[in-house]
Design a protein around this motif. Structure first.
Motif, short mmCIF file in Angstrom:
data_model
loop_
_atom_site.label_atom_id
_atom_site.label_comp_id
_atom_site.label_asym_id
_atom_site.label_seq_id
_atom_site.Cartn_x
_atom_site.Cartn_y
_atom_site.Cartn_z
N GLU B 25 0.83 -1.23 0.00
CA GLU B 25 0.00 0.00 0.00
C GLU B 25 0.85 1.27 0.00
O GLU B 25 0.41 2.34 -0.35
CB GLU B 25 -0.90 0.08 1.25
N ARG B 26 2.12 1.13 0.41
CA ARG B 26 2.92 2.36 0.52
C ARG B 26 3.60 2.70 -0.80
O ARG B 26 4.25 3.72 -0.92
CB ARG B 26 4.03 2.13 1.57
N ARG B 31 -0.61 3.22 -5.17
CA ARG B 31 -1.39 4.45 -5.04
C ARG B 31 -1.95 4.87 -6.41
O ARG B 31 -3.11 5.21 -6.56
CB ARG B 31 -0.48 5.55 -4.50
N LEU B 35 -5.90 4.94 -7.32
CA LEU B 35 -6.53 6.20 -7.74
C LEU B 35 -7.34 6.01 -9.02
O LEU B 35 -8.51 6.40 -9.11
CB LEU B 35 -5.41 7.22 -8.00
N ARG B 38 -10.50 4.01 -8.45
CA ARG B 38 -11.59 4.80 -7.85
C ARG B 38 -12.20 5.71 -8.92
O ARG B 38 -13.41 5.85 -9.04
CB ARG B 38 -11.03 5.63 -6.68
N ARG B 39 -11.33 6.30 -9.74
CA ARG B 39 -11.83 7.19 -10.82
C ARG B 39 -12.80 6.41 -11.72
O ARG B 39 -13.79 6.95 -12.21
CB ARG B 39 -10.67 7.66 -11.71
N GLN C 333 4.46 5.57 4.37
CA GLN C 333 3.07 5.29 4.79
C GLN C 333 2.19 5.38 3.54
O GLN C 333 2.58 6.00 2.54
CB GLN C 333 2.62 6.34 5.82
N PRO C 334 0.97 4.79 3.60
CA PRO C 334 0.14 4.84 2.38
C PRO C 334 -0.03 6.26 1.83
O PRO C 334 0.10 6.47 0.63
CB PRO C 334 -1.20 4.26 2.83
N ASN C 337 5.17 10.00 2.67
CA ASN C 337 6.46 9.35 2.94
C ASN C 337 7.54 10.41 3.09
O ASN C 337 7.41 11.52 2.58
CB ASN C 337 6.82 8.36 1.82
N TYR C 367 -0.11 12.76 0.04
CA TYR C 367 -1.17 12.59 -0.97
C TYR C 367 -2.50 12.53 -0.25
O TYR C 367 -2.61 11.88 0.81
CB TYR C 367 -0.97 11.28 -1.75
N PRO C 369 -5.92 11.54 -1.82
CA PRO C 369 -6.81 11.26 -2.97
C PRO C 369 -8.26 11.20 -2.53
O PRO C 369 -8.55 10.83 -1.39
CB PRO C 369 -6.33 9.87 -3.42
N SER C 370 -9.13 11.60 -3.39
CA SER C 370 -10.57 11.35 -3.14
C SER C 370 -11.20 11.20 -4.52
O SER C 370 -10.54 11.41 -5.53
CB SER C 370 -11.19 12.56 -2.41
N TYR C 373 -11.45 14.80 -6.67
CA TYR C 373 -10.16 15.40 -7.08
C TYR C 373 -9.11 14.86 -6.14
O TYR C 373 -9.43 14.17 -5.17
CB TYR C 373 -10.25 16.93 -6.96
N ASP C 374 -7.88 15.11 -6.38
CA ASP C 374 -6.92 14.74 -5.33
C ASP C 374 -5.80 15.76 -5.24
O ASP C 374 -5.42 16.39 -6.22
CB ASP C 374 -6.36 13.33 -5.54
N ASN C 404 -5.07 17.69 -8.72
CA ASN C 404 -5.50 16.96 -9.93
C ASN C 404 -7.01 16.95 -9.94
O ASN C 404 -7.63 16.45 -8.98
CB ASN C 404 -5.00 15.50 -9.89
N PRO C 406 -10.12 15.75 -12.18
CA PRO C 406 -10.70 15.13 -13.39
C PRO C 406 -11.95 15.89 -13.78
O PRO C 406 -12.80 16.16 -12.93
CB PRO C 406 -11.01 13.70 -12.93
N ASP C 515 5.02 16.77 -18.02
CA ASP C 515 4.70 18.12 -17.55
C ASP C 515 5.97 18.95 -17.42
O ASP C 515 5.98 19.99 -16.78
CB ASP C 515 3.95 18.04 -16.21
#
Lengths: 152, 143, 748
Positions: B25-26, B31, B35, B38-39, C333-334, C337, C367, C369-370, C373-374, C404, C406, C515
């Motif tokens: 997971e790290r 990640r 992401l 989920r999108r 960590q998830p 870091n 990070y 994320p949702s 957006y994230d 970010n 979408p 980018d």
């Protein structure tokens, strides 16, 4: 046991035939002979006397004839064969015809086994096709290559 | 010529609507893939027999000399980025697929620190492309 | 159960070798059955069995003509065509067996042995079996893996000890015999009896080259403890001298492992100087792998540019002639870091500008994320040091929040946007008089303190069109995926910032949609750029990608004004290179890859590569080509630039049933010179294989920046089951300059 040989010999059977002239006494049908811890079961037992005092040899035949004795160390010995001859003075048992001796979990079988009770020695021989077979169960003497567990 | 805009309401087949993602997971790849899942409105679940399971494999990154000049000095290096993942959908055979990319970078003996930063940049970009590739591969599976 | 290199076991060669059968745990408790022609036993005395005596217990079967068992001392002796067989080994002896049932040790004289499930067999004057420690000691032993009748080689040793729990067997005074000629003697030798750990490395390697003469090394493995071992390798190079290599590996406790590797050449006759190499690798994982510490440090003698070319050590990551010396600590960590790293390089190339030392670089990334957006934050602090007084030094602090967003997401189309704010602060310590290289590049007008804040807006979208069709009546799906990106970054003059860890990125398809134009943070190019591309994929009936073609180019609405070096001329070309990439996997055995960059301004190719491969069981053939415009230096005049035009031909083909031929040939088509050529032949017998390889390549000299031809002959005689003896050149398609590479992206 050593004390067996001083004991009296009891014999009982269904039929009894005596041929005195050649000192032979024959017992027939479910013959049982006892002397101390020694016990013999057979279909026919001939008791032969050569000299003057007491029986010299007993020949038991059966399908099979059986011999049982408890040794000084308390362990039983069971033997059986088609023909079982027990010489009292020499304390020698000769088993012939799919003979087998089972002695505290060790078992020897063969065509002919000579068992010297005094020296506790057995000699088994095979003739023709059949073979002498000895089986050791692990807990008693231990496997062929496993140290014997000393009994407490 | 027969092309039509890809229709349908969901990017991924219905069997993948609920999915358990297994991996470190790290890590950045985990990640990035999470992401994108989920999108594509996939519900990420944990330890649920009825859900499909996507297991991310390890990433292997290797630099290999690709071309040498007349003095036998390396001119181009090829960075090979490779990973594999396994998808198990209940009562279907597990499917393994592979995502690999390669990008080249020039030998910069006198910009050693910068070259290592370039390699990091290539690795990060290929990681994002790999996450995209996994989603593309998932969207094309037929059950 | 004894297993000796069984990996090489091949039924065709060893039809009559019994399979390895694991004895089950309670075998000891099974009854023992002795059959014989005659038996004589006295209670608590001796038991004697004669005449085809057979003793059976579970898997064990032991037969002889005469066996005697003393019930008191529990000693067993047996004589007369003895034959012992259990789940893992069969012993046949004309001598005598003595065994002790208490200590479960037995010795058998004049015995021959055959391991089960393995080609290993041989005979010994005396075999000592110790079942409790599951070890076997053979004295006056012979060992081979050749099937009976095909004895090509055998190893004779005064003593061989094989310990089941150890990974390695040992042999003393070992002589290798080929047919009946003693070929090779070693006082002590260890060889793996299990495939774990270091199995292949343990055997002498032999090679010959016209420059170095005979090159012979014999590794000696010392298995100090279950998680420590050491390999010491004396190596004799005829034209240079004798050198010593040693590698100590440790794994004290789970999560901590590493190795210390050293090489020492007392006096290299060709340089009349001593040469050494040190390599430290360590990794610690703690707190359930969240905390990770890594060291990768390699160093050779000062200015020993040709160390790797001459002595080819087996360690050290050497890319761009730079020996990496880095230490890195990270907590992961998830969703965030934190890492810290120190990094320096030893450059193995004459007259190159030394890079800055990174002492240290700290990164913090977060990070969140949702679905809608994230957000992400990347931050970095770096301290750049330099030994040369004529160079600037600097501390850089960088903060980069990122959003970010979408905009549209559907199976057929996608639109994303990304907003970043890049804030960087520099603290630079400037030299009194700049180094001439810096002046030449215009890097001599720096400020002590610089603040730079630049936003970046990026919008990227793509459409996905499908069409179904049939090809040779098999259904396939073809996609057409047009893709575009708009990138905006305002201009900010950065000539007052030094160059620390920044460099240009090569222009190709994927960089069009990146980018940034530069890797590193010291130059953030302004951009007002539109990139356009299209990808077409072909999926077969099972949904596997069989063809992938992409084409793309970008247009600068406003030409970027930031240049890498201050004195660089701003390019007038508003169009990037036209970039094409193709990957094909039409049939199972065929692979294809190509990538081309075309300069639409000058109408010529800028760079390109292509590779086609056929691979099926033993057969393999690959053609590869690489082109870089003005990437090469002319042979005749090193100041004149010319193109890289390199063609590679590789092949591996089975000749008769156990012969195999390999070949690799790389040529520079532009200057029609051979770069590296390899030809090899291999013969595979049941218990041995011989491969002979000849390689001719232009060996680089990093000090004089020249190259001269070197011929190398490698003889590798592999005793299967004992690893390979002598490996001048391994039998792979790798050549010294260019490895066998598979740049194919569609191999499922």
């Amino acid at each position: 046991k050593q004390s067996d040989y001083k004991q009296k010999v009891y014999v009982d059977s269904v039929r009894q035939v005596a041929e005195l002239n050649d000192n032979r006494l024959t017992f027939l049908d479910d013959v049982v002979i006892r002397q101390g811890t020694i016990e013999i079961h057979a279909d026919k037992v001939e008791v032969i006397r050569h000299g003057d005092k007491g029986a010299d040899e007993m020949i038991a035949t059966g399908r099979p004839a059986r011999f049982h004795q408890v040794l000084d160390n308390g362990k039983p010995v069971d033997a059986q064969a088609n023909r079982l001859s027990y010489k009292l003075k020499e304390r020698m048992v000769l088993l012939t015809g799919n003979a087998r001796i089972k002695q505290s979990d060790n078992e020897i079988s063969g065509d002919q086994i000579r068992y010297d009770i005094q020296k506790q020695q057995m000699v088994a021989e095979s003739s023709g096709g059949s073979r002498v077979k000895t089986i050791f169960l692990p807990d008693e003497m231990g496997s062929f290559d496993q140290p014997a567990q000393e009994k407490p | 010529c027969g092309y039509h805009l890809r229709g349908g309401s969901q990017l991924l087949p219905p069997e993948l609507s609920r999915l358990q993602l297994i991996g470190d997971e790290r890590s950045d790849l985990y990640r990035a893939v999470a992401l994108r899942l989920r999108r594509a409105n996939v519900q990420l679940v944990t330890a649920d027999e009825s859900a499909a399971v996507l297991t991310l494999g390890d990433i292997s990154v290797r630099n290999e000399a690709a071309s040498v000049d007349s003095r036998s000095q390396v001119v181009e290096y090829l960075m090979l980025f490779n990973t594999h993942c396994t998808l198990t959908v209940p009562n279907h055979e597990p499917q393994q697929f592979n995502a690999s990319f390669n990008r080249s970078f020039l030998n910069k003996a006198n910009q050693a620190l910068a070259s290592s930063r370039e390699q990091e940049q290539l690795k990060d970009e290929m990681l994002e492309q790999t996450a995209d590739q996994i989603l593309i591969q998932l969207s094309r599976l037929k059950f | 159960q004894l297993q000796l290199g069984a990996g090489v076991f091949d039924e065709r060669c060893y039809p009559n070798v019994p399979p390895l059968v694991q004895a089950d745990a309670n075998e000891k408790a099974q009854p023992v059955e002795v059959t014989s022609d005659r038996a004589e036993a006295t209670q608590q005395g001796k038991a004697v069995y004669e005449g085809d005596v057979e003793v059976k217990q579970g898997l064990k079967l032991f037969s002889s003509q005469y066996t005697e068992l003393d019930q008191q001392t529990r000693q067993v002796t047996a004589r007369g065509d003895i034959r012992y067989k259990d789940g893992s080994v069969t012993l046949v002896s004309q001598g005598e067996l003595k065994g002790d049932l208490n200590s479960r040790e037995s010795t058998i004289s004049q015995a021959s042995y055959q391991l089960h499930g393995s080609p290993a067999r041989g005979q010994a004057k005396l075999i000592e079996l110790n079942e409790k420690e599951s070890s076997v000691k053979l004295s006056g032993a012979e060992f081979t893996t050749c099937p009976p009748g095909q004895e090509m080689w055998k190893l004779k040793a005064s003593e061989v000890s094989l310990d089941q729990d150890e990974v390695f067997g040992e042999a003393w005074n070992a002589t290798l015999w080929l047919k009946d000629v003693p070929v090779f003697y070693v006082p002590y030798m260890s060889f793996p009896i299990k495939d774990e750990r270091k199995s292949g490395l343990l055997y002498p390697t032999m090679g010959y080259s016209n420059r170095d003469g005979v090159d012979f090394a014999q590794p000696i493995y010392w298995n100090i403890a279950p998680n420590y071992d050491m390999t010491f390798t004396p190596r004799y190079i005829q034209e240079r001298g004798t050198m010593a290599r040693s590698e100590f590996r440790y794994l004290p406790v789970a999560g901590n492992e590493g190795s210390l590797y050293g090489e020492w050449l007392g006096n290299d006759r060709q340089l009349d100087d001593s040469r050494w190499l040190v390599n430290v690798r360590h990794q610690t994982l703690a707190m359930d792998d969240a905390l990770r510490f890594k060291v990768d440090y390699t160093r050779v003698t000062q200015d020993d540019y040709n160390y790797f070319n001459d002595l080819s050590p087996s360690v050290g990551t050497l890319v761009d002639n730079q020996l990496q010396q880095s230490m890195r600590l990270g907590y992961y960590q998830p969703n965030w870091n934190f890492t810290g790293e120190a990094r320096d390089y030893q450059i193995l190339l004459a007259d190159t500008v030394l890079p800055h030392k990174l002492l240290p670089r700290l990164n913090f990334n977060a990070y969140s994320p949702s679905t809608k957006y994230d957000l992400a934050l990347q931050s970095e602090f770096s301290n750049f040091d330099h030994d040369d007084a004529g160079f600037y030094r600097g501390q850089r602090f960088h903060l980069e929040p990122q959003l970010n967003l979408p905009l549209l997401a559907a199976p057929g189309y996608q639109l994303d946007s990304q907003f970043r704010l890049m804030y960087t602060h520099y603290q630079q310590q400037l030299p009194e008089d700049y180094d001439s290289n810096l002046v030449a590049l215009g890097l001599n007008h720096l400020d002590e303190q610089v603040d730079r804040a630049l936003p970046s807006v990026r919008v990227a979208g793509k459409l996905i069109f499908d069409r179904q069709d049939y090809w040779q009546n098999r259904p396939f799906t073809q996609t057409l995926e047009p893709q575009f990106q708009y990138l905006y970054v305002p201009y900010r003059n950065q000539d007052n910032i030094g160059l620390y860890d920044t460099t240009t990125l090569r222009q190709e398809y994927y960089s069009l949609f990146s980018d940034r134009r530069y890797a590193g943070l010291d130059r953030i190019s302004d951009a007002n750029r539109v990139s356009v591309g299209a990808t077409s994929r072909v999926f077969d009936a099972e949904g596997t990608e069989r063809v992938r073609l992409t084409l793309g180019q970008s247009y600068d609405l406003v030409r970027p004004k930031v240049t890498f070096y201050p004195k660089e001329v701003v390019s007038t070309n508003s169009r990037s290179l036209l970039s094409f990439r193709g990957d094909v996997r039409p049939l199972h055995h065929w692979f294809g890859h190509t990538g081309v960059e075309y300069d639409t301004e000058q109408n010529r190719f800028s760079s390109g590569s292509a590779a086609v491969e056929y691979q099926h069981e033993e057969w393999l053939g690959q053609i590869n080509y690489r082109y870089v415009r003005e990437g090469n230096l002319s042979l005749s005049d090193p100041d004149e630039v010319t193109d890289i035009s390199q063609l590679g031909l590789l092949a591996r083909l089975p000749v008769a049933d156990s012969w195999q031929l390999i070949g690799a040939h790389y040529t520079d088509l532009q200057q029609s010179t051979a770069l590296d050529s390899l030809i090899g032949i291999r013969y595979d017998a049941c218990c041995w294989s011989l491969n002979l390889a000849f390689e001719r390549h232009r060996r680089p000299d990093n000090a004089s920046l020249t190259a001269e031809t070197e011929n190398k002959l490698g003889l590798q005689f592999e005793l299967k089951g004992l690893g390979s003896i002598g490996s001048g050149t391994d039998f792979t398609l790798d050549t010294r300059l260019l490895p066998y590479s598979r740049p194919f992206n569609l191999n499922d």
